[in-house]
Design an enzyme around this catalytic site. Structure first.
Site, PDB file in Angstrom:
ATOM      1  N   HIS A 132      -3.596  -8.984   2.185  1.00  0.00           N
ATOM      2  CA  HIS A 132      -3.439  -8.351   1.011  1.00  0.00           C
ATOM      3  C   HIS A 132      -2.428  -9.285  -0.087  1.00  0.00           C
ATOM      4  CE1 HIS A 132      -3.472  -5.271  -1.988  1.00  0.00           C
ATOM      5  NE2 HIS A 132      -2.348  -5.272  -2.191  1.00  0.00           N
ATOM      6  N   TYR A 175      -3.914 -13.730   1.124  1.00  0.00           N
ATOM      7  CA  TYR A 175      -5.484 -14.299   0.824  1.00  0.00           C
ATOM      8  C   TYR A 175      -5.785 -15.317   1.856  1.00  0.00           C
ATOM      9  CZ  TYR A 175      -5.092 -12.089  -3.742  1.00  0.00           C
ATOM     10  OH  TYR A 175      -4.928 -11.463  -4.909  1.00  0.00           O
ATOM     11  N   LYS A 219      -4.894  -8.946 -16.346  1.00  0.00           N
ATOM     12  CA  LYS A 219      -5.230  -8.925 -14.893  1.00  0.00           C
ATOM     13  C   LYS A 219      -5.942  -7.640 -14.586  1.00  0.00           C
ATOM     14  CE  LYS A 219      -3.115  -9.935 -10.466  1.00  0.00           C
ATOM     15  NZ  LYS A 219      -1.937 -10.133  -9.848  1.00  0.00           N
ATOM     16  N   GLU A 271      -6.642  -5.350 -10.662  1.00  0.00           N
ATOM     17  CA  GLU A 271      -5.911  -5.545  -9.413  1.00  0.00           C
ATOM     18  C   GLU A 271      -6.861  -4.206  -8.778  1.00  0.00           C
ATOM     19  OE1 GLU A 271      -2.258  -5.523  -8.495  1.00  0.00           O
ATOM     20  OE2 GLU A 271      -2.089  -7.445  -8.004  1.00  0.00           O
ATOM     21  N   HIS A 286      -6.637  -0.773  -6.023  1.00  0.00           N
ATOM     22  CA  HIS A 286      -6.038  -0.035  -5.342  1.00  0.00           C
ATOM     23  C   HIS A 286      -6.970   1.058  -4.467  1.00  0.00           C
ATOM     24  CE1 HIS A 286      -1.654   1.680  -5.242  1.00  0.00           C
ATOM     25  NE2 HIS A 286      -1.509   0.559  -4.900  1.00  0.00           N
ATOM     26  N   HIS A 343      -8.028   1.332  -1.085  1.00  0.00           N
ATOM     27  CA  HIS A 343      -7.473   2.204   0.052  1.00  0.00           C
ATOM     28  C   HIS A 343      -6.352   3.292  -0.016  1.00  0.00           C
ATOM     29  CE1 HIS A 343      -9.242  -1.419   2.196  1.00  0.00           C
ATOM     30  NE2 HIS A 343      -8.907  -0.678   3.433  1.00  0.00           N
ATOM     31  N   ASP A 371       2.620  -5.742 -13.787  1.00  0.00           N
ATOM     32  CA  ASP A 371       2.218  -7.178 -13.813  1.00  0.00           C
ATOM     33  C   ASP A 371       2.190  -7.879 -15.235  1.00  0.00           C
ATOM     34  OD1 ASP A 371       2.116  -7.560 -11.024  1.00  0.00           O
ATOM     35  OD2 ASP A 371      -0.332  -7.089 -11.048  1.00  0.00           O
ATOM     36  N   GLN A 385       2.255   5.126  -2.232  1.00  0.00           N
ATOM     37  CA  GLN A 385       3.439   5.230  -2.797  1.00  0.00           C
ATOM     38  C   GLN A 385       3.300   6.347  -3.976  1.00  0.00           C
ATOM     39  OE1 GLN A 385       1.204   2.725  -2.868  1.00  0.00           O
ATOM     40  NE2 GLN A 385       2.143   0.945  -3.145  1.00  0.00           N
ATOM     41  N   GLU A 432       7.506   0.149  -0.507  1.00  0.00           N
ATOM     42  CA  GLU A 432       6.768  -0.161  -1.946  1.00  0.00           C
ATOM     43  C   GLU A 432       6.994   0.979  -2.866  1.00  0.00           C
ATOM     44  OE1 GLU A 432       2.768  -1.143  -0.917  1.00  0.00           O
ATOM     45  OE2 GLU A 432       3.225  -2.892   0.376  1.00  0.00           O
ATOM     46  N   GLY A 451      -6.571 -12.609 -11.170  1.00  0.00           N
ATOM     47  CA  GLY A 451      -7.365 -11.889 -10.338  1.00  0.00           C
ATOM     48  C   GLY A 451      -6.941 -11.376  -9.105  1.00  0.00           C
TER      49      GLY A 451
END
Length: 726
Positions: A42, A45, A84, A86, A88, A90, A110, A237, A309, A528
């Site tokens: 995660h 990369y 951007k 992203e 989430h 899982h 971000d 979280q 987190e 990305g």
């Protein structure tokens, strides 16, 4: 060190040997935890990095490409757009409300950590089979939870969610996808970066207190789902959007002061990733005094503080001597702010607890030189088996048409978008039930930004390279249909288990497709995310590279509609039709198959179409424009008429009824305002076209042998999705 402990941290034997080499000794538990997070798939990369190299990332309008919290492009008159996307995935499968909510919170941070006010959000959602007797109810629960989480967080923070996509397929039964996109606006000179430099400069923790929520989140996101790890709720979280709003306003106030060197969101791996990334990008060292971290739970350990987190937190490198001024800004906004460290020149992360050195780790090997894995590649066994599968219309065309319109992949998703506030901030020009791209106005320069989200997973399953290229082209085409120029993309590469050679082959091919498309279409990748291990009990999802294209129209008053609003509007189909049924919705509904071939994308024809749409809109000869997408010409036209209040009797010119549902690329439907000017221009561009007919006041929709009253069409299109969720 205990082998079971090493294994529990997802550290391989080879990686552990490298850790021993880097440290020159055995790591302690804190150091092992920090390294495992930084080297998780995660964060590092490590499986995907080699394939991301070579992505086109530059253009005259690109200010910042990949490598920072978000990408930045120039949008004219001194203004910049920061954006951007992203994943989430899982967390949202484990706890849909909290997972989706914190996905939104993370992507917002971000953006505003770059100095931009967040002005728009999109989402790309993929769920499993909602009709299945065994898991349909669970999929509906996931959908409702995810949508509630997104709306709760975005609405409370005051950021409009203006569009997105939502799709359904059995391949997502065990692993849903929740991808969140955000875009912000700032002046070009006000962009901030994630850096920590200047020996002795203070490192300041700001935002919410740290708790034990989200522990191990980055490592969890770097593993597949199976029977052993289904109970993972502690790794998800819990977000507080009201705190996020305060944090955003405090940061935006701080950015005007000149008190800071850099700033970084505490995202995946929390304090670990933010501190290592800031120091690593600057070639610095850092000392952290972990016992000074604001905590909301008692007896927290250094291990927990580094890996938590907890949401709504930032790490700031301030200019020495301005600590109190920075802290007072956050105190004013009722947020915690404490100096917890300082920048050094050692190149190492020194972690202290109550005066004792408890961790000492070189920074560069973790942040800048993480492992690069050369995983095995193998063409999937299914690939050759599905290539020669063809489609023939066996069902009555009218019956198939109605089934497609009522299918959850086509029907209106007002159940979802009505829960999102799309008009807050008063800049939204096109959103919600509108087709194609969403659009916001930029008040500072009177321009408009169009953005569209695209990923057809079925196409990527039968050909991951062409499928990924199509995602880039389709997202850009939707932007072009608004009259904007597509400028850049952000991608979220959702794939299965990288330890499976067939998945890595899909990933490698997908990256090839994105590279080719972005280069040919001049839409570089500026930001990305890669999301791997989207697998449950050994079954990986279809390859799903989600692409968001962002484009600019310099005059916000020139945005094109996507539907018809009056009678006597000539309707044209632009582009060629080739009878493309590979992985089509028609094949899925009629034959329950995902198979066939994809035709190579003609990038020259695609770009020519984009340029024509821009020029035609500038010359004001178009009334509206809409991409021909899933379901082909029949479905794309029907959707346009469902949100209009006019009818039409149209002729496709196709020799076969089946072609009404074929899904050839690089095609657009336009309503024409000035037919003479339009025809002159289309001939200049040498783009194939077909006149389908004109709108009328008859309130019936007819296309060749397909026919529905506008009332029936609206009922099917607008009501089916809600009915499917009951």
């Amino acid at each position: 060190m205990d082998k079971n402990l090493i294994k529990a941290h997802k550290i391989s034997d080879e990686e552990y040997k490298e850790i021993l080499n880097i440290l020159g000794r055995e790591p302690n538990l804190l150091e092992l935890g920090v390294i495992s997070a930084m080297w998780s798939e995660h964060c590092s990369y490590k499986s995907s990095k080699k394939y991301l190299n070579g992505f086109p990332t530059t253009a005259p309008w690109v200010i910042q490409g990949p490598g920072e919290n978000a990408g930045v492009i120039d949008i004219g008159k001194g203004m910049a757009a920061v954006f951007k996307i992203e994943s989430h995935n899982h967390p949202s499968f484990i706890e849909p409300f909290a997972g989706a909510a914190t996905g939104v919170g993370g992507i917002l941070r971000d953006i505003f950590t770059m100095g931009a006010r967040v002005v728009a959000g999109l989402n790309s959602l993929k769920f499993g089979n909602i009709h299945d007797e065994k898991i349909g109810k669970f999929q509906k629960y996931l959908l409702k939870g995810v949508v509630s989480g997104i709306s709760h967080y975005g609405n409370c923070v005051g950021v409009p969610t203006i569009g997105g996509e939502c799709a359904f397929d059995e391949c997502f039964n065990g692993n849903i996808l929740v991808n969140a996109f955000a875009l912000g606006i700032c002046k070009k000179e006000d962009i901030f970066y994630a850096k920590a430099e200047g020996v002795g400069n203070p490192v300041i923790y700001v935002g919410s207190k740290t708790g034990r929520d989200g522990l191990g989140g980055a490592v969890m996101a770097s593993d597949s789902f199976n029977e052993k790890n289904k109970s993972l709720r502690p790794t998800v979280q819990i977000g507080d959007p009201f705190c996020e709003k305060l944090l955003m306003e405090a940061c935006l106030e701080l950015f005007k002061t000149g008190f800071i060197i850099g700033i970084q969101d505490m995202g995946a791996a929390g304090l670990t990733s933010s501190s290592f990334e800031m120091a690593g990008r600057s070639g610095s060292g850092m000392k952290l005094y972990l016992d000074k971290t604001p905590m909301r739970e008692s007896k927290m350990t250094p291990y927990e503080l580094m890996l938590s987190e907890s949401q709504e937190r930032m790490l700031i490198c301030a200019k020495k001597g301005y600590e109190n001024e920075v802290i007072q800004i956050f105190k004013k906004w009722d947020l915690d702010a404490e100096v917890i460290g300082e920048v050094s020149d050692t190149g190492k992360m020194e972690l202290f607890w109550e005066g004792e050195l408890v961790g000492l780790i070189p920074i560069e090997p973790l942040s800048e030189k993480s492992p690069i894995l050369n995983r095995a590649l193998s063409e999937p066994k299914y690939f050759s088996e599905i290539q020669n599968v063809s489609f023939a219309l066996k069902m009555d065309a009218q019956e198939l048409f109605v089934k497609m319109l009522s299918n959850e992949n086509i029907s209106d998703k007002s159940y979802i978008y009505e829960q999102f506030d799309s008009s807050v901030q008063t800049n939204t020009l096109k959103a919600d039930g509108s087709l194609g791209a969403s659009v916001i106005r930029v008040k500072e320069n009177n321009a408009a930004l169009a953005m569209a989200c695209e990923c057809n997973s079925r196409l990527n399953f039968i050909n991951p390279k062409i499928g990924a290229a199509i995602a880039v082209a389709s997202a850009g085409r939707k932007v072009a249909c608004t009259g904007a120029k597509p400028l850049a993309i952000s991608d979220c590469l959702n794939y299965g288990n990288p330890e499976n050679p067939e998945v890595m082959w899909q990933f490698a091919k997908g990256c090839e497709g994105i590279k080719e498309a972005c280069k040919a279409l001049n839409t570089p990748v500026v930001s990305g995310n890669v999301s791997l291990y989207n697998e449950s009990n050994g079954i990986s999802i279809y390859p799903s590279p989600t692409i968001v294209s962002v484009g600019l129209q310099e005059d916000a008053n020139k945005i094109l509609k996507s539907h018809f609003n009056k009678a006597q509007i000539p309707i044209y189909l632009l582009g060629e039709s080739f009878g493309e049924f590979g992985a089509s919705l028609a094949m899925k509904i009629q034959d329950n198959k995902v198979a066939g071939k994809l035709r190579e994308l003609d990038f020259e024809a695609e770009l020519k179409l984009w340029n024509f749409l821009y020029e035609a809109n500038e010359k004001e000869c178009l009334e509206c424009a809409n991409n021909v997408g899933i379901g082909g010409l029949a479905v794309s036209l029907a959707k346009m008429f469902a949100i209009s209040n006019v009818g039409a009797r149209l002729k496709s010119g196709f020799k076969q009824n089946a072609w009404l549902f074929e899904e050839s690329q690089s095609r657009v439907i336009v309503g024409v305002k000035d037919e003479k000017l339009f025809l002159n221009l289309i001939h200049q561009f040498n783009i194939p076209f077909t006149k389908l007919g004109c709108t009328d006041n008859d309130l019936n929709f007819t296309l060749d042998e397909l026919s529905l009253s506008i009332k029936e069409l609206k009922e099917i299109y607008f009501n089916s999705f809600r009915e499917n969720l009951l």
